[in-house]
Design a protein around this motif. Structure first.
Motif, short mmCIF file in Angstrom:
data_model
loop_
_atom_site.label_atom_id
_atom_site.label_comp_id
_atom_site.label_asym_id
_atom_site.label_seq_id
_atom_site.Cartn_x
_atom_site.Cartn_y
_atom_site.Cartn_z
N ALA A 137 11.49 35.58 26.86
CA ALA A 137 10.43 36.29 26.15
C ALA A 137 10.18 37.64 26.80
O ALA A 137 10.42 37.85 27.99
CB ALA A 137 9.14 35.48 26.13
N GLY A 138 9.66 38.55 25.99
CA GLY A 138 9.08 39.78 26.48
C GLY A 138 7.59 39.74 26.21
O GLY A 138 7.16 39.32 25.13
N TYR A 139 6.77 40.15 27.16
CA TYR A 139 5.32 40.04 26.98
C TYR A 139 4.60 41.02 27.91
O TYR A 139 5.16 41.55 28.87
CB TYR A 139 4.83 38.60 27.23
N TRP A 140 3.34 41.24 27.58
CA TRP A 140 2.47 42.12 28.34
C TRP A 140 1.23 41.35 28.77
O TRP A 140 0.72 40.53 28.01
CB TRP A 140 2.05 43.32 27.50
N VAL A 141 0.75 41.63 29.97
CA VAL A 141 -0.42 40.94 30.52
C VAL A 141 -1.38 41.98 31.11
O VAL A 141 -0.95 42.95 31.74
CB VAL A 141 -0.02 39.94 31.62
N ARG A 142 -2.67 41.76 30.89
CA ARG A 142 -3.69 42.55 31.57
C ARG A 142 -4.92 41.68 31.79
O ARG A 142 -5.08 40.63 31.17
CB ARG A 142 -4.07 43.80 30.77
N THR A 143 -5.78 42.12 32.70
CA THR A 143 -7.01 41.41 32.99
C THR A 143 -8.12 42.40 33.24
O THR A 143 -7.89 43.48 33.80
CB THR A 143 -6.86 40.47 34.20
N GLY A 144 -9.33 42.03 32.84
CA GLY A 144 -10.50 42.83 33.14
C GLY A 144 -11.24 42.38 34.37
O GLY A 144 -12.27 42.95 34.73
N VAL A 145 -10.72 41.35 35.05
CA VAL A 145 -11.37 40.80 36.24
C VAL A 145 -10.91 41.59 37.47
O VAL A 145 -9.70 41.67 37.73
CB VAL A 145 -11.04 39.30 36.41
N PRO A 146 -11.82 42.17 38.25
CA PRO A 146 -11.41 42.88 39.47
C PRO A 146 -10.75 41.92 40.47
O PRO A 146 -11.06 40.73 40.48
CB PRO A 146 -12.73 43.43 40.02
#
Length: 265
Positions: free
Chosen positions: A157-166
């Protein structure tokens, strides 16, 4: 918003509920801890020198699990140098080492005239459909991230991840360390078999960066392979929105779950 970790003092931290693991809810998902160790390496570097060495390789050995509790970290320079140095960091709980990191740092220089890579780009985040990782995994860390994924087949798979938690409450953290705190998610984002069928935790993670990450999204082009003798490998080309920036790999211990009818045999 609560961070993944709170600093209690020099070399002492407390994990929060956002670090809750996927394999075991009582222990930490190791991903944020890997980012924290990168952060303490960079913090130690900045306290010792101001010439801008960048982290280019991170090699982690995962020696066990760590509860969602207080723990300690330690950093030392293994090989000092003017343009290249090797630094070691360790995370320990109750006197037991849980994760060891060796990081190479190098002096940057202008090589833009020869820059390039044959690694393929993956579709951008806004070209990739949202996907809910809690459909496969439990835990506070998995709930803390946003994922967009294009699944090609099981284990690819190709995917993107992000988080708003410091990463650490009240501390400035580099984009590199924030990105490193997401790397270990790769082993669970495109499973070859469900966790109910097969256990496949990783015992290490090694990442190399030829560009420093930028932006809030981290991209993964991931392949998961299981061998026939209980060993597997998750390999990833890492991206930011400019294109490929490095690679990571994780060695897996593959353990099929016994069928309930045979669990007592």
């Amino acid at each position: 918003m609560t961070a993944y970790f709170e600093r209690l003092g020099e070399g002492r931290f407390r994990a929060t509920e956002h670090t809750g693991g996927a394999w075991d809810l009582e222990t930490q998902h190791i991903a944020p801890a890997l980012g924290l160790l990168a952060h303490v390496v960079e913090t130690d570097r900045d306290a010792r020198r101001g010439d801008g060495l960048v982290v280019t390789r991170l090699s982690y050995d995962i020696l066990g699990t760590v509860p969602v509790e207080e723990f300690e970290v330690d950093v030392q320079v293994v090989r000092a140098g003017r343009t290249i140095e090797l630094v070691e960091a360790a995370l320990s709980h109750a006197g037991r080492a849980v994760v060891r990191l060796r990081a190479w740092l190098m002096a940057p220089r202008d090589t833009s005239d020869v820059a390039g890579t044959p690694h393929d780009r993956i579709p951008a985040p806004d070209e990739t459909e949202p996907w809910d990782p809690t459909s496969v995994w439990p835990g506070g860390f998995i709930r803390s991230v946003e994922v967009r994924r294009h699944q090609r087949e099981p284990g690819r798979a190709g995917y993107w991840v992000r988080t708003g938690v410091p990463l650490v409450a009240g501390e400035e953290v580099s984009r590199l360390s924030r990105a490193v705190g997401l790397l270990d998610i790769a082993n669970g984002m495109t499973v070859r078999a469900t966790p109910e069928e097969v256990l496949f935790p990783n015992i290490d993670l090694t990442a190399h960066f030829f560009e420093q990450p930028e932006g809030e999204w981290l991209g993964f082009d991931t392949t998961v392979s299981f061998g026939a003798r209980g060993v597997g490998l998750t390999t990833t080309v890492l991206h930011d929105e400019r294109g490929p920036i490095g690679t990571s790999s994780q060695c897996l211990t593959v353990r099929p779950v016994p069928h309930p009818l045979h669990s007592g045999s």
